[in-house]
Design an enzyme around this catalytic site. Structure first.
Site, short mmCIF file in Angstrom:
data_model
loop_
_atom_site.label_atom_id
_atom_site.label_comp_id
_atom_site.label_asym_id
_atom_site.label_seq_id
_atom_site.Cartn_x
_atom_site.Cartn_y
_atom_site.Cartn_z
N ASP A 68 1.17 -1.32 0.04
CA ASP A 68 -0.03 -0.49 0.27
C ASP A 68 0.45 1.81 0.09
OD1 ASP A 68 -2.12 -1.47 0.28
OD2 ASP A 68 -1.98 -1.49 2.75
N GLU A 69 2.02 1.21 -0.60
CA GLU A 69 2.63 2.59 -0.54
C GLU A 69 2.22 3.79 -1.77
OE1 GLU A 69 3.40 -0.55 -0.93
OE2 GLU A 69 4.92 -0.80 -0.01
N GLN B 88 1.44 -6.48 -3.21
CA GLN B 88 2.20 -6.50 -1.86
C GLN B 88 3.08 -5.36 -1.70
OE1 GLN B 88 1.31 -9.50 -3.30
NE2 GLN B 88 -0.32 -8.67 -2.53
N LYS C 95 1.80 2.19 -5.08
CA LYS C 95 2.61 0.61 -6.24
C LYS C 95 1.85 1.52 -7.20
CE LYS C 95 2.29 -3.03 -3.77
NZ LYS C 95 2.29 -2.34 -3.02
N GLY D 70 -4.29 -4.65 -3.94
CA GLY D 70 -5.44 -3.45 -4.24
C GLY D 70 -4.21 -2.15 -4.42
N HIS D 71 -4.33 -1.26 -5.67
CA HIS D 71 -3.83 -0.33 -6.68
C HIS D 71 -4.78 0.26 -6.84
CE1 HIS D 71 0.08 -3.52 -6.87
NE2 HIS D 71 -0.41 -3.57 -5.90
P1 GDP Z 1 -0.71 -0.15 -3.61
O1 GDP Z 1 -1.58 -1.03 -3.07
O2 GDP Z 1 0.71 0.50 -3.20
O3 GDP Z 1 -1.12 0.69 -5.10
O4 GDP Z 1 -1.32 1.01 -3.09
P2 GDP Z 1 -2.74 2.16 -2.23
O5 GDP Z 1 -3.75 2.37 -3.58
O6 GDP Z 1 -3.76 0.36 -1.40
O7 GDP Z 1 -2.55 2.92 -1.39
C1 GDP Z 1 -2.24 3.74 -1.40
C2 GDP Z 1 -3.30 5.38 -1.22
O8 GDP Z 1 -2.29 6.17 -1.22
C3 GDP Z 1 -4.02 5.74 -2.21
O9 GDP Z 1 -5.82 5.57 -1.88
C4 GDP Z 1 -3.71 6.11 -3.39
O10 GDP Z 1 -4.44 6.50 -3.87
C5 GDP Z 1 -3.08 6.92 -2.33
N1 GDP Z 1 -2.02 8.32 -3.04
C6 GDP Z 1 -0.41 8.00 -3.80
N2 GDP Z 1 -0.04 8.37 -3.82
C7 GDP Z 1 -0.17 9.71 -2.73
C8 GDP Z 1 0.71 10.70 -2.50
O11 GDP Z 1 1.44 10.69 -3.06
N3 GDP Z 1 -0.35 11.55 -1.59
C9 GDP Z 1 -1.67 11.28 -1.36
N4 GDP Z 1 -2.30 12.19 -0.50
N5 GDP Z 1 -2.30 10.29 -1.70
C10 GDP Z 1 -1.81 8.88 -2.44
P1 IMO Z 2 -0.98 -4.49 -1.83
O1 IMO Z 2 -0.97 -5.06 -3.11
C1 IMO Z 2 -1.18 -5.09 1.94
C2 IMO Z 2 -1.41 -8.82 3.92
C3 IMO Z 2 -2.21 -8.97 4.56
C4 IMO Z 2 -1.81 -9.60 5.17
C5 IMO Z 2 -0.74 -10.98 4.49
C6 IMO Z 2 -1.25 -12.03 3.96
O2 IMO Z 2 -1.98 -3.46 -2.29
O3 IMO Z 2 0.20 -3.62 -1.64
P2 IMO Z 2 -2.28 -12.76 1.77
O4 IMO Z 2 -3.54 -12.82 1.76
O5 IMO Z 2 -1.53 -12.29 0.90
O6 IMO Z 2 -2.09 -14.51 2.75
O7 IMO Z 2 -2.31 -12.17 3.26
O8 IMO Z 2 -0.66 -9.37 3.48
N1 IMO Z 2 -1.14 -7.85 2.78
C7 IMO Z 2 -1.23 -6.58 1.82
N2 IMO Z 2 -1.31 -5.67 2.89
N3 IMO Z 2 -0.89 -4.88 0.72
C8 IMO Z 2 -1.55 -5.65 0.20
O9 IMO Z 2 -1.26 -6.07 -1.77
C9 IMO Z 2 -1.69 -6.98 0.54
N4 IMO Z 2 -1.65 -8.10 0.04
C10 IMO Z 2 -1.33 -9.01 1.54
O10 IMO Z 2 -3.25 -7.93 5.05
O11 IMO Z 2 -1.08 -10.31 6.50
MG MG Z 3 -2.76 -1.87 -1.33
#
Ligand code: GDP
Ligand code: IMO
Ligand code: MG
Length: 427
Positions: free
Chosen positions: A13-14, A223, A16, A40-41
């Protein structure tokens, strides 16, 4: 610069999805190489927000071919519902390619994921419940079902029977559940075969040819580094290799072809699910990061655990991935703190430790050693260049770069595509 890997440097969830989408317009292929719909991207394009789980974020860029590599686990029902959702919003998904060697997440893998977690009770991992771990377990146990098995019915029947023989014993005798009928599973899987067929391809051949022709291929990790089954905080990890090496095994492209590895790094830290997290904040600062950063899971809707930036983790990500660059995200979320603590090392049993300890017990005991960096109060979401940032925000970025071991080449100051400061080009 033909092949780049983009991966999570922390616990997922950085950002990506945003970073991949940003590059999508300039690359020819975007490849998922591991994981499945546990990811979840989020991608924000103008006023449109997309949540992608299984599909590569490049699917939103018209010139780009999205690829699901052999290392991914594919739930066909989820795939079609994601494709339908995008088609309804006018996104063309016809270019998608899926490796015939990718493994299928079957309904019984999802069942086993859920019952195992329930059985573990307080020791549970906190998985996403999507069947990821059990599907990879079947792959390694050599009882997995691959995409290509859908096109040979007699093989499919044999394989599903073999997979269920043992599982049904466990389900019935250990978990007190009804046995799963193999015939019903085969029937369900076969309903996907025709619709899946046009996408199925020899993706290894296609990607290697593309790289040889000078096309640009981007590998999009799911992840993050600390969720890696080998290099993460085992057992609180996912069941695949999000780290850079996974891009090779999960796609059939050799390491000599990879030219750049970009670590997506949040300006603070979050984690979903159970497991150690030294800088976790259980106070109002943690609550504020969660609120301002919108830190709620895209896949499961769970609140993310939040904490300050952890430099030993960033250094570790640099090391195990061979990172060439960082993309620092969500710097805007830190606006408003007078001082921002940054974990520069750990204290473990009274000793200062600079690097992530290899021992799980030590990491569980690790207490963060904080350095205070001065904060800023100016709105930075409109910043287009590094010089547009207030001095303290610039210094925060420079300090993180110094501690993390690779250059910060881009900075996110908001969720949108354009809310990015590009310092060095990735291409
Ligand atoms: P991923 O799984 O690495 O793709 O990240 P997620 O989508 O799960 O979570 C990142 C969240 O931060 C999402 O809601 C993005 O829209 C948001 N996001 C990404 N980059 C930035 C940023 O630079 N600033 C802010 N405020 N939100 C961001
Ligand atoms: P993105 O791509 C954050 C975590 C789950 C759990 C562990 C194992 O959006 O960064 P799993 O269902 O994969 O066997 O669960 O990994 N986990 C994540 N945490 N972002 C994700 O994906 C994750 N995918 C799995 O919460 O701790
Ligand atoms: Mg995510």
């Amino acid at each position: 610069m033909p092949a780049l890997v983009l991966l999570g440097a922390q616990w997922g969830d950085e950002g990506k999805g945003k970073a991949t989408d940003l590059l999508g317009g300039s690359v020819d292929y975007v490849v998922r190489y591991q994981g499945g719909n546990n990811a979840g991207h989020t991608v924000v394009v103008g006023d449109q927000k997309y949540a992608l789980h299984l599909l590569p974020s490049g699917i939103l860029s018209p010139g780009c071919t999205p690829v699901i590599g052999n290392g991914v686990v594919v739930d066909p029902a989820v795939l079609f519902s994601e494709l339908n959702g995008l088609n309804e919003r006018g996104v063309d998904t016809s270019k998608l390619l899926i490796s015939g060697n990718a493994h299928l997440i079957t309904p019984y893998n999802v069942t086993v994921d859920k019952v195992t977690e329930r059985f573990l009770g307080s020791r549970k991992i906190g998985t996403t419940g999507r069947g990821i771990g059990p599907t990879y377990a079947d792959k390694i146990n050599r009882v997995g079902i691959r995409v290509q098995d859908l096109y040979d019915e007699s093989i499919l029947v044999q394989k599903v029977e073999a997979a269920l023989d043992f599982k049904n014993q466990i389900l019935a005798k250990l978990y007190n559940r009804r046995a799963i009928e193999s015939g019903k599973i085969v029937e369900e899987l076969l309903t996907y075969a025709d619709r899946l067929k046009p996408y199925v391809a020899d993706t290894t051949l296609i990607l290697n040819d593309a790289i040889d022709e000078g096309k640009v291929v981007l590998f999009e990790g799911g992840q993050g580094t600390l969720l890696d089954v080998d290099h993460g905080t085992y057992p609180f990890v996912t069941s695949s290799n999000p780290t850079a090496g996974g891009a090779c095994t999960g796609s059939g492209v050799g390491p000599t072809k990879i030219s750049r590895v970009i670590g997506i790094l949040k300006a603070y830290t979050t984690r979903v699910g159970a497991g150690p997290f030294p800088t976790e904040l259980l106070d109002e600062d943690g609550e504020a990061l969660r609120r301002i950063g919108g830190e709620r899971g895209v896949t499961t809707g769970r609140d993310r655990r939040c904490g300050w930036f952890d430099a030993p983790i960033a250094r570790y990500a640099t090391r195990v991935n061979g990172l060439t660059d960082f993309f620092l995200t969500k710097l805007d979320v830190l606006t408003g703190w007078e001082q921002i603590p940054v974990c520069v090392a750990y204290e473990i049993d009274g000793k200062r430790v600079e690097e992530l300890p290899y021992s799980q017990s030590d990491f569980h005991h690790a207490k963060p050693v904080y350095e205070m960096l001065p904060g800023w109060s100016e709105d930075i979401t409109k910043a287009k260049t590094f010089d547009d940032l207030p001095k303290n925000a610039q210094d925060y970025v420079k300090a993180l770069e110094e501690m993390s071991g690779a250059p910060i080449s881009a900075i996110g100051v908001g969720p949108g595509r354009t809310e990015t400061i590009q310092i060095n080009s990735f291409l």
